[in-house]
Design a protein around this motif. Sequence first.
Motif, PDB file in Angstrom:
ATOM      1  N   SER A 176       2.029   7.473   7.380  1.00 52.21           N
ATOM      2  CA  SER A 176       1.762   9.076   7.433  1.00 52.21           C
ATOM      3  C   SER A 176      -0.030   9.288   7.246  1.00 52.21           C
ATOM      4  N   PHE A 177      -0.467   8.335   6.600  1.00 56.09           N
ATOM      5  CA  PHE A 177      -1.909   8.479   6.318  1.00 56.09           C
ATOM      6  C   PHE A 177      -2.671   7.707   7.443  1.00 56.09           C
ATOM      7  N   CYS A 178      -2.193   7.049   8.310  1.00 53.89           N
ATOM      8  CA  CYS A 178      -2.943   6.544   9.453  1.00 53.89           C
ATOM      9  C   CYS A 178      -2.878   7.471  10.807  1.00 53.89           C
ATOM     10  N   LEU A 179      -3.525   7.092  11.816  1.00 52.21           N
ATOM     11  CA  LEU A 179      -3.716   7.934  12.838  1.00 52.21           C
ATOM     12  C   LEU A 179      -2.401   8.187  13.486  1.00 52.21           C
ATOM     13  N   ASP A 180      -2.082   9.356  13.921  1.00 55.93           N
ATOM     14  CA  ASP A 180      -0.800   9.774  14.845  1.00 55.93           C
ATOM     15  C   ASP A 180      -0.659   8.864  16.228  1.00 55.93           C
ATOM     16  N   MET A 282       5.594   8.475   2.891  1.00 51.22           N
ATOM     17  CA  MET A 282       4.410   7.830   3.628  1.00 51.22           C
ATOM     18  C   MET A 282       4.554   7.109   4.931  1.00 51.22           C
ATOM     19  N   ASN A 283       6.049   6.944   5.082  1.00 53.64           N
ATOM     20  CA  ASN A 283       6.641   6.241   6.343  1.00 53.64           C
ATOM     21  C   ASN A 283       6.289   4.792   6.206  1.00 53.64           C
ATOM     22  N   PHE A 309      -3.291  -0.287  -3.464  1.00 56.23           N
ATOM     23  CA  PHE A 309      -2.554   0.841  -3.682  1.00 56.23           C
ATOM     24  C   PHE A 309      -3.349   2.165  -3.281  1.00 56.23           C
ATOM     25  N   MET A 310      -2.591   2.961  -3.203  1.00 54.15           N
ATOM     26  CA  MET A 310      -3.189   4.598  -2.693  1.00 54.15           C
ATOM     27  C   MET A 310      -2.134   5.400  -3.674  1.00 54.15           C
ATOM     28  N   VAL A 311      -3.257   6.335  -4.384  1.00 50.16           N
ATOM     29  CA  VAL A 311      -2.531   7.601  -5.231  1.00 50.16           C
ATOM     30  C   VAL A 311      -2.861   8.837  -4.746  1.00 50.16           C
ATOM     31  N   GLY A 312      -2.028  10.012  -4.885  1.00 51.59           N
ATOM     32  CA  GLY A 312      -2.283  10.915  -4.513  1.00 51.59           C
ATOM     33  C   GLY A 312      -1.585  11.649  -3.113  1.00 51.59           C
ATOM     34  N   ALA A 340      -5.586   8.951  -1.687  1.00 51.65           N
ATOM     35  CA  ALA A 340      -5.142   9.331  -0.100  1.00 51.65           C
ATOM     36  C   ALA A 340      -6.292  10.447   0.344  1.00 51.65           C
ATOM     37  N   GLN A 341      -6.528  10.436   1.479  1.00 48.91           N
ATOM     38  CA  GLN A 341      -7.525  11.298   2.286  1.00 48.91           C
ATOM     39  C   GLN A 341      -6.630  11.791   3.315  1.00 48.91           C
ATOM     40  N   PRO A 342      -7.021  13.234   3.432  1.00 44.77           N
ATOM     41  CA  PRO A 342      -6.219  13.963   4.494  1.00 44.77           C
ATOM     42  C   PRO A 342      -7.087  14.244   5.938  1.00 44.77           C
TER      43      PRO A 342
END
Length: 399
Positions: A176-180, A282-283, A309-312, A340-342
């Motif tokens: 989910s945090f990577c490109l669509d 996060m899928n 690791f990734m938090v948030g 985690a960055q949006p």
Amino acid sequence: MNPEIYLIRAYGRDDGFRCIPWGIVSIASYLKKRGYKLLIADRKEGGYSLRRITREIRGRDIAYVGVSAMTCQSQDAAFLCGHLKKMNKNIILGGLHYSIYPDEGLKIGDYVFKGEAEQSLLGFLQNGPGAKIYEPRPLLSLDDIPLPDEELMKRLYVNKSNFTIMTSRGCPYACSFCLDRKYRPERIRYHSAPYVCDLIEMMNKSFGVTGVFIGDDVFTINKNRAIEICGEIRKRGLKVTIGCFTHSGIDDLELYEEMKASGFSGVSLGVESGCDEVLQAMNKHQTVAQIRKTIEVIKKSGLRINVMFMVGNILETEDSLKATLALARELCLNGWVSYAQPFAGTAFREDCPKYGRIINENPATYWNDRISFVPHGLSRRQLRYYRNKIAVSIKAPVR
């Protein structure tokens, strides 16, 4: 006579991952083989000041200047384009940021090339401008891109002990945090084993590179190809240490032992969280149990393991942060932890309004160590506390 082109990677804050600008290197190599003259410059790592770039452009008959940028480099790209406009240069924008925000690119430049641009840019140069925005035209065979020659590489910073290469394009996962998917291909295309080893051998002999990191999303996803590359490395007697990314669930001891025997020193693994609910959100296509099993298998091979690791993320709670901290302490491995960055173009960004609040609306400052999103029920102070505790556990920088 073919026009001369100048390609630049814009500057952005360094988060620790140092890599030559393979995007513009690949385009330059592809076009150079077809008779075009090119110069490349790297504002991020190569020490190319505005003065130096200006001097080089003025000293040549440059028809087009291309500027490539990720989101964290977009401010410098806009600065560069403002200067290039004063020089009356035709400006092409490319890279990840302008693939997502093409209209933003047209505000500061003349043309935007989205995604993979080797073929689309070649068509543009051969036929002349026919549009303002050009869609990606992915190469079917990556070996159509020639190895970069020494003239190009000498213009770049080469990290001899940890030189990053790319041996494939595409990823089978959809975190989910990577490109669509609409911004990156699902189908993986590969460089052949001889091509990969030709590149490693060239960098070793011509530039003294002794350490290579394969920056593919998941190098180990194709066992047969990975083993073929390992065999080619041993056949040629290449004396380099190698690292790569792997993924939980790839538990093939034979593969990891083959890698170890061929000069691989370690692998990096995206653990991300110690909570199955967060991993599912996060899928990531992994569970905490799978993470433990994969790490156990890799350890048996003798390879070192670097964990990330990734938090948030969405669904993050104090309990999930405690679980992640406990897992980091249990694993007792070195690694890295980020917030985690949006980023635009990600499923995570689309979910942010439902699960929390974005507190940083400047994408150019979406840095690994900066809090940009706070999940409901948590505070910035809590995120920072657990992030730093995890960092201490995995010997990562505390900020």
